[in-house]
Design a protein around this motif. Sequence first.
Motif, mmCIF file in Angstrom:
data_model
loop_
_atom_site.group_PDB
_atom_site.id
_atom_site.type_symbol
_atom_site.label_atom_id
_atom_site.label_comp_id
_atom_site.label_asym_id
_atom_site.label_seq_id
_atom_site.Cartn_x
_atom_site.Cartn_y
_atom_site.Cartn_z
ATOM 1 N N LEU A 5 57.821 -107.661 -1.855
ATOM 2 C CA LEU A 5 56.459 -107.866 -2.334
ATOM 3 C C LEU A 5 56.381 -107.753 -3.853
ATOM 4 O O LEU A 5 56.987 -106.870 -4.456
ATOM 5 C CB LEU A 5 55.546 -106.814 -1.697
ATOM 6 N N ILE A 6 55.600 -108.659 -4.460
ATOM 7 C CA ILE A 6 55.342 -108.616 -5.900
ATOM 8 C C ILE A 6 53.889 -108.207 -6.102
ATOM 9 O O ILE A 6 52.978 -108.883 -5.622
ATOM 10 C CB ILE A 6 55.580 -109.988 -6.559
ATOM 11 N N ALA A 7 53.662 -107.110 -6.775
ATOM 12 C CA ALA A 7 52.303 -106.696 -7.137
ATOM 13 C C ALA A 7 51.977 -107.257 -8.509
ATOM 14 O O ALA A 7 52.792 -107.150 -9.435
ATOM 15 C CB ALA A 7 52.188 -105.171 -7.143
ATOM 16 N N VAL A 8 50.807 -107.865 -8.643
ATOM 17 C CA VAL A 8 50.393 -108.468 -9.924
ATOM 18 C C VAL A 8 49.171 -107.719 -10.433
ATOM 19 O O VAL A 8 48.066 -107.870 -9.898
ATOM 20 C CB VAL A 8 50.075 -109.971 -9.780
ATOM 21 N N ILE A 9 49.357 -106.905 -11.454
ATOM 22 C CA ILE A 9 48.264 -106.154 -12.073
ATOM 23 C C ILE A 9 47.559 -107.062 -13.078
ATOM 24 O O ILE A 9 48.200 -107.764 -13.851
ATOM 25 C CB ILE A 9 48.801 -104.899 -12.768
ATOM 26 N N ARG A 26 55.125 -121.347 -5.010
ATOM 27 C CA ARG A 26 56.489 -121.145 -4.516
ATOM 28 C C ARG A 26 56.526 -120.438 -3.172
ATOM 29 O O ARG A 26 57.594 -120.174 -2.630
ATOM 30 C CB ARG A 26 57.304 -120.359 -5.547
ATOM 31 N N GLY A 27 55.352 -120.142 -2.631
ATOM 32 C CA GLY A 27 55.291 -119.502 -1.321
ATOM 33 C C GLY A 27 55.775 -118.070 -1.324
ATOM 34 O O GLY A 27 56.241 -117.565 -0.290
ATOM 35 N N LEU A 28 55.645 -117.391 -2.465
ATOM 36 C CA LEU A 28 56.123 -116.016 -2.578
ATOM 37 C C LEU A 28 55.004 -115.025 -2.235
ATOM 38 O O LEU A 28 53.830 -115.283 -2.498
ATOM 39 C CB LEU A 28 56.640 -115.762 -3.994
ATOM 40 N N ARG A 29 55.385 -113.914 -1.669
ATOM 41 C CA ARG A 29 54.425 -112.906 -1.229
ATOM 42 C C ARG A 29 54.029 -112.025 -2.414
ATOM 43 O O ARG A 29 54.883 -111.380 -3.023
ATOM 44 C CB ARG A 29 55.054 -112.059 -0.118
ATOM 45 N N TYR A 30 52.752 -112.022 -2.717
ATOM 46 C CA TYR A 30 52.280 -111.197 -3.827
ATOM 47 C C TYR A 30 50.977 -110.514 -3.451
ATOM 48 O O TYR A 30 50.247 -110.944 -2.553
ATOM 49 C CB TYR A 30 52.094 -112.039 -5.097
ATOM 50 N N ARG A 31 50.709 -109.435 -4.171
ATOM 51 C CA ARG A 31 49.483 -108.664 -3.955
ATOM 52 C C ARG A 31 48.728 -108.569 -5.281
ATOM 53 O O ARG A 31 49.216 -107.932 -6.227
ATOM 54 C CB ARG A 31 49.814 -107.262 -3.459
ATOM 55 N N PRO A 32 47.558 -109.197 -5.394
ATOM 56 C CA PRO A 32 46.773 -109.055 -6.625
ATOM 57 C C PRO A 32 46.157 -107.658 -6.722
ATOM 58 O O PRO A 32 45.580 -107.167 -5.749
ATOM 59 C CB PRO A 32 45.691 -110.133 -6.485
ATOM 60 N N VAL A 33 46.308 -107.064 -7.885
ATOM 61 C CA VAL A 33 45.715 -105.752 -8.156
ATOM 62 C C VAL A 33 44.655 -105.953 -9.231
ATOM 63 O O VAL A 33 44.968 -106.324 -10.367
ATOM 64 C CB VAL A 33 46.780 -104.736 -8.619
ATOM 65 N N VAL A 34 43.382 -105.744 -8.857
ATOM 66 C CA VAL A 34 42.269 -106.069 -9.741
ATOM 67 C C VAL A 34 41.240 -104.950 -9.714
ATOM 68 O O VAL A 34 41.235 -104.096 -8.838
ATOM 69 C CB VAL A 34 41.607 -107.411 -9.327
ATOM 70 N N ARG A 35 40.336 -105.008 -10.677
ATOM 71 C CA ARG A 35 39.217 -104.055 -10.719
ATOM 72 C C ARG A 35 37.995 -104.590 -9.966
ATOM 73 O O ARG A 35 37.185 -103.817 -9.478
ATOM 74 C CB ARG A 35 38.802 -103.788 -12.175
ATOM 75 N N ASP A 36 37.849 -105.909 -9.932
ATOM 76 C CA ASP A 36 36.623 -106.534 -9.449
ATOM 77 C C ASP A 36 36.956 -107.562 -8.363
ATOM 78 O O ASP A 36 37.548 -108.602 -8.650
ATOM 79 C CB ASP A 36 35.908 -107.206 -10.628
ATOM 80 N N ARG A 37 36.570 -107.278 -7.134
ATOM 81 C CA ARG A 37 36.882 -108.177 -6.019
ATOM 82 C C ARG A 37 36.200 -109.533 -6.195
ATOM 83 O O ARG A 37 36.784 -110.574 -5.889
ATOM 84 C CB ARG A 37 36.448 -107.527 -4.701
ATOM 85 N N ALA A 38 34.952 -109.528 -6.675
ATOM 86 C CA ALA A 38 34.210 -110.785 -6.819
ATOM 87 C C ALA A 38 34.866 -111.702 -7.842
ATOM 88 O O ALA A 38 34.918 -112.928 -7.656
ATOM 89 C CB ALA A 38 32.766 -110.495 -7.215
ATOM 90 N N ARG A 39 35.346 -111.126 -8.932
ATOM 91 C CA ARG A 39 35.999 -111.950 -9.956
ATOM 92 C C ARG A 39 37.265 -112.593 -9.404
ATOM 93 O O ARG A 39 37.554 -113.756 -9.683
ATOM 94 C CB ARG A 39 36.316 -111.097 -11.188
ATOM 95 N N TRP A 40 38.012 -111.841 -8.599
ATOM 96 C CA TRP A 40 39.206 -112.415 -7.979
ATOM 97 C C TRP A 40 38.819 -113.520 -7.004
ATOM 98 O O TRP A 40 39.411 -114.597 -6.995
ATOM 99 C CB TRP A 40 40.015 -111.335 -7.270
ATOM 100 N N ALA A 41 37.813 -113.268 -6.170
ATOM 101 C CA ALA A 41 37.398 -114.255 -5.176
ATOM 102 C C ALA A 41 36.964 -115.557 -5.830
ATOM 103 O O ALA A 41 37.186 -116.646 -5.288
ATOM 104 C CB ALA A 41 36.271 -113.685 -4.323
ATOM 105 N N ALA A 42 36.347 -115.468 -7.016
ATOM 106 C CA ALA A 42 35.856 -116.661 -7.707
ATOM 107 C C ALA A 42 36.995 -117.592 -8.119
ATOM 108 O O ALA A 42 36.762 -118.787 -8.346
ATOM 109 C CB ALA A 42 35.046 -116.256 -8.935
ATOM 110 N N LEU A 43 38.212 -117.083 -8.207
ATOM 111 C CA LEU A 43 39.346 -117.916 -8.605
ATOM 112 C C LEU A 43 39.808 -118.827 -7.472
ATOM 113 O O LEU A 43 40.497 -119.830 -7.721
ATOM 114 C CB LEU A 43 40.514 -117.039 -9.065
#
Length: 284
Positions: A5-9, A26-43
């Motif tokens: 797993l790749i964590a992306v801060i 590339r189909g790689l497994r990653y975990r986004p690490v964010v402060r704001d769920r809504a901002r991530w969802a908007a992407l």
Amino acid sequence: MPEGLIAVIGASGRSGAALCRALAQRGLRYRPVVRDRARWAALGLPGEPRLAALEDAPALAAALDGAARIASCAHARWTPAILAAAPEGATLVLMGSTRRFSRWPDAHGDGVRLGEAALLAGRHPGVMLHPTMIYGAQGENNVQRLAALLKRLPVAPLPGGGRALVQPIHQDDVTASLMAALDRDWPTPRALVIAGPAPMAYRDFLAAVAEAAGLRAPPILPVPMAPLRLLAPIAARLPGLPKIGADEIRRLTEDKAFDIGPMTEELDVQPRPLREGLAATFTQ
């Protein structure tokens, strides 16, 4: 790319989002690490985020739990917190800045130097990438802001006539560098500059931006730095003029030119010429 797993801060920021797009492609497994769920969802990107403020040590440790590799596009001053929260043995790929080489003291550069020192003294393998000015990202405002300014100015007042050197790097080359850094093993912690292919005078960079934006490049008016810094707060209050800080003006007087030999050797990334990158930026 090594398994795990790749964590992306900082996944919802410009460089973080660009990295997540590349990982998803590339189909790689990653975990986004964010402060704001809504901002991530908007992407509209795949990946279930973990919420964590970097100053919240327990939340950050939980967000990074199980990660084999950690990519951070947050400010480098958070490196000690990331080191403390990272799982044992995890490889770190962190974003710094060539501001760490500036002779002008400021909080940004001091934070990058602190972060680099912490990584180099730490127990985790990995690398801190120090990019020069980044352009071409979605939502990036370096060259767009400059183009907006050029449209309104009859002359371009530049300290020293704009002869100081710059070496901008396109966002796609930053992303390629992050991907390459995640792709390899780092036996020990390192720091590495990533930059465009060659330095150029700021006045020539300005002319290249104007050409790419379909504008006439205004004549250069050499102006001493001190009056420009005094005028910066006044100009910021004028409608229609982009905001340029006094510290930004001061940094226009120092060369930002770097050897990209280590970048091309270690990461196998050949940065694109400025003209090519600007053409892509203004046709997005």
